[in-house]
Design a protein around this motif. Sequence first.
Motif, PDB file in Angstrom:
ATOM      1  N   ASN A 170      32.929 -22.238  28.637  1.00  0.00           N
ATOM      2  CA  ASN A 170      32.505 -22.843  27.373  1.00  0.00           C
ATOM      3  C   ASN A 170      31.134 -23.488  27.522  1.00  0.00           C
ATOM      4  N   GLU A 171      30.916 -24.172  28.638  1.00  0.00           N
ATOM      5  CA  GLU A 171      29.616 -24.784  28.897  1.00  0.00           C
ATOM      6  C   GLU A 171      28.545 -23.706  29.085  1.00  0.00           C
ATOM      7  N   PHE A 172      28.911 -22.655  29.796  1.00  0.00           N
ATOM      8  CA  PHE A 172      27.974 -21.566  30.075  1.00  0.00           C
ATOM      9  C   PHE A 172      27.522 -20.881  28.790  1.00  0.00           C
ATOM     10  N   ARG A 173      28.461 -20.651  27.893  1.00  0.00           N
ATOM     11  CA  ARG A 173      28.173 -19.867  26.690  1.00  0.00           C
ATOM     12  C   ARG A 173      27.633 -20.690  25.523  1.00  0.00           C
TER      13      ARG A 173
ATOM     14  N   THR B   6      10.701  -9.298  31.516  1.00  0.00           N
ATOM     15  CA  THR B   6      11.560 -10.234  30.787  1.00  0.00           C
ATOM     16  C   THR B   6      11.777  -9.755  29.360  1.00  0.00           C
ATOM     17  N   TYR B   7      10.703  -9.350  28.698  1.00  0.00           N
ATOM     18  CA  TYR B   7      10.828  -8.864  27.322  1.00  0.00           C
ATOM     19  C   TYR B   7      11.533  -7.506  27.272  1.00  0.00           C
ATOM     20  N   GLU B   8      11.335  -6.674  28.289  1.00  0.00           N
ATOM     21  CA  GLU B   8      12.063  -5.407  28.362  1.00  0.00           C
ATOM     22  C   GLU B   8      13.564  -5.651  28.443  1.00  0.00           C
ATOM     23  N   ALA B   9      13.962  -6.631  29.263  1.00  0.00           N
ATOM     24  CA  ALA B   9      15.375  -6.949  29.422  1.00  0.00           C
ATOM     25  C   ALA B   9      15.964  -7.490  28.121  1.00  0.00           C
ATOM     26  N   LEU B  10      15.202  -8.314  27.427  1.00  0.00           N
ATOM     27  CA  LEU B  10      15.676  -8.828  26.143  1.00  0.00           C
ATOM     28  C   LEU B  10      15.860  -7.693  25.133  1.00  0.00           C
ATOM     29  N   ALA B  11      14.970  -6.722  25.162  1.00  0.00           N
ATOM     30  CA  ALA B  11      15.086  -5.573  24.265  1.00  0.00           C
ATOM     31  C   ALA B  11      16.308  -4.733  24.619  1.00  0.00           C
TER      32      ALA B  11
ATOM     33  N   VAL C  61      22.543 -13.980  31.116  1.00  0.00           N
ATOM     34  CA  VAL C  61      21.583 -14.772  31.888  1.00  0.00           C
ATOM     35  C   VAL C  61      20.562 -13.827  32.515  1.00  0.00           C
ATOM     36  N   LEU C  62      19.313 -14.261  32.610  1.00  0.00           N
ATOM     37  CA  LEU C  62      18.270 -13.519  33.306  1.00  0.00           C
ATOM     38  C   LEU C  62      17.832 -14.323  34.524  1.00  0.00           C
ATOM     39  N   HIS C  63      17.675 -13.636  35.645  1.00  0.00           N
ATOM     40  CA  HIS C  63      17.190 -14.251  36.875  1.00  0.00           C
ATOM     41  C   HIS C  63      15.661 -14.156  36.886  1.00  0.00           C
TER      42      HIS C  63
ATOM     43  N   ASP D  44       6.887 -21.653  29.675  1.00  0.00           N
ATOM     44  CA  ASP D  44       7.797 -22.219  28.684  1.00  0.00           C
ATOM     45  C   ASP D  44       7.971 -21.310  27.473  1.00  0.00           C
ATOM     46  N   THR D  45       6.887 -20.701  27.031  1.00  0.00           N
ATOM     47  CA  THR D  45       6.953 -19.864  25.826  1.00  0.00           C
ATOM     48  C   THR D  45       7.921 -18.705  26.000  1.00  0.00           C
ATOM     49  N   THR D  46       7.797 -18.003  27.121  1.00  0.00           N
ATOM     50  CA  THR D  46       8.684 -16.865  27.379  1.00  0.00           C
ATOM     51  C   THR D  46      10.132 -17.319  27.516  1.00  0.00           C
ATOM     52  N   MET D  47      10.338 -18.404  28.250  1.00  0.00           N
ATOM     53  CA  MET D  47      11.706 -18.859  28.486  1.00  0.00           C
ATOM     54  C   MET D  47      12.368 -19.391  27.217  1.00  0.00           C
ATOM     55  N   MET D  48      11.591 -19.958  26.327  1.00  0.00           N
ATOM     56  CA  MET D  48      12.144 -20.375  25.039  1.00  0.00           C
ATOM     57  C   MET D  48      12.612 -19.164  24.235  1.00  0.00           C
ATOM     58  N   ARG D  49      11.898 -18.048  24.359  1.00  0.00           N
ATOM     59  CA  ARG D  49      12.321 -16.806  23.705  1.00  0.00           C
ATOM     60  C   ARG D  49      13.650 -16.329  24.271  1.00  0.00           C
ATOM     61  N   VAL D  50      13.785 -16.440  25.585  1.00  0.00           N
ATOM     62  CA  VAL D  50      15.033 -16.045  26.244  1.00  0.00           C
ATOM     63  C   VAL D  50      16.186 -16.895  25.727  1.00  0.00           C
ATOM     64  N   LEU D  51      15.986 -18.204  25.683  1.00  0.00           N
ATOM     65  CA  LEU D  51      17.039 -19.119  25.251  1.00  0.00           C
ATOM     66  C   LEU D  51      17.423 -18.895  23.785  1.00  0.00           C
ATOM     67  N   LYS D  52      16.452 -18.555  22.957  1.00  0.00           N
ATOM     68  CA  LYS D  52      16.735 -18.310  21.537  1.00  0.00           C
ATOM     69  C   LYS D  52      17.614 -17.088  21.337  1.00  0.00           C
ATOM     70  N   LYS D  53      17.605 -16.178  22.321  1.00  0.00           N
ATOM     71  CA  LYS D  53      18.473 -15.009  22.281  1.00  0.00           C
ATOM     72  C   LYS D  53      19.905 -15.351  22.702  1.00  0.00           C
ATOM     73  N   GLY D  54      20.114 -16.584  23.111  1.00  0.00           N
ATOM     74  CA  GLY D  54      21.432 -16.968  23.607  1.00  0.00           C
ATOM     75  C   GLY D  54      21.651 -16.585  25.047  1.00  0.00           C
ATOM     76  N   THR D  55      20.558 -16.351  25.760  1.00  0.00           N
ATOM     77  CA  THR D  55      20.607 -15.958  27.169  1.00  0.00           C
ATOM     78  C   THR D  55      20.132 -17.123  28.027  1.00  0.00           C
ATOM     79  N   ARG D  56      20.827 -17.353  29.124  1.00  0.00           N
ATOM     80  CA  ARG D  56      20.433 -18.426  30.032  1.00  0.00           C
ATOM     81  C   ARG D  56      19.303 -17.990  30.961  1.00  0.00           C
ATOM     82  N   VAL D  57      18.610 -18.994  31.502  1.00  0.00           N
ATOM     83  CA  VAL D  57      17.496 -18.767  32.432  1.00  0.00           C
ATOM     84  C   VAL D  57      17.922 -19.261  33.812  1.00  0.00           C
ATOM     85  N   TRP D  58      18.027 -18.346  34.734  1.00  0.00           N
ATOM     86  CA  TRP D  58      18.435 -18.634  36.119  1.00  0.00           C
ATOM     87  C   TRP D  58      17.188 -18.697  36.994  1.00  0.00           C
TER      88      TRP D  58
END
Length: 288
Positions: A28-31, A198-203, A213-215, A223-237
């Motif tokens: 639950n915390e992870f998701r 990173t953007y390829e993986a999001l696509a 989650v993306l490693h 910060d800009t790229t990682m905020m995009r990752v988080l907005k997709k509901g994906t965690r940043v490892w």
Amino acid sequence: MKRYFLLLFCAASLYANAQTRPVDIILNEFRKKPGHVMVAAHRAAHSKYPENSLAAVKEAINQGIDIAEIDVRATKDSVLVIMHDATILRTTGQKGKVSDYTYAELQKFPLLFNGKPTAEKIPTFDEVLKLAKDKILIDIDFKADEDYAMGKTIDAIVAHKMEDQALFFLYDHKDAAKVRAINPKIPIMPRVHNVDETYEALAMGDQGGKFPVLHVDDSFYNDTTMMRVLKKGTRVWINALGKYDKMEEKQADSGFDQLRKDAQYANVIQTDHPEKLLAYLRKKGLHK
């Protein structure tokens, strides 16, 4: 009197179970709680026990760590075992590769801790899954070269009904198609090596189901790229391994402070010092 002791026993059992943080709480915390920074124990919690051992996984569970990272390889007789290196020299003192030995042969070699033999032996992947079930997430660093091994690893996860508890780590995000072809329900964590990847993986996530989650690496973190990752509901490892862990060894909080400064949006941190990171995050109000 008997009723009193029965109630006391039940209370003690509930307390003990509360300490293990059932995996549904971790999930639950992870998701759903991106502000909750998750702790990943590199090669499990090995400050007191041999790395990648059952004792190290159990220690991670007992400490309340979120994720135990393990390394999967295959023996000569096709048994999946847990070992970081291709060879067993560093961890057992014996020459040769994991794949040079049968599982029975490997069981003759105790795992070393600080250079000394222990009661721990090289565990099977199946043993780790049994131990971890309903208690902790497992990050599977898949290192087996054999063609059959990926399917066998995924089959084991399914057999234990642990699809939700597993993160299948891939060094190349393009290999996600192989895992999805075997079982699309297995959560995948691909490593990305630059902003473009990173953007390829999001696509890819948009097309075939998002990666949970993306490693990423601090070498290209922004910060800009990682905020995009988080907005997709994906965690940043991100890893504290190496530079940040070494800083932490010299001065408490220095390495973790620097990592948080360098990568403020990373919300999964892998470290060789998970117990220290857990205490640090709790002090900062970033972990329960």
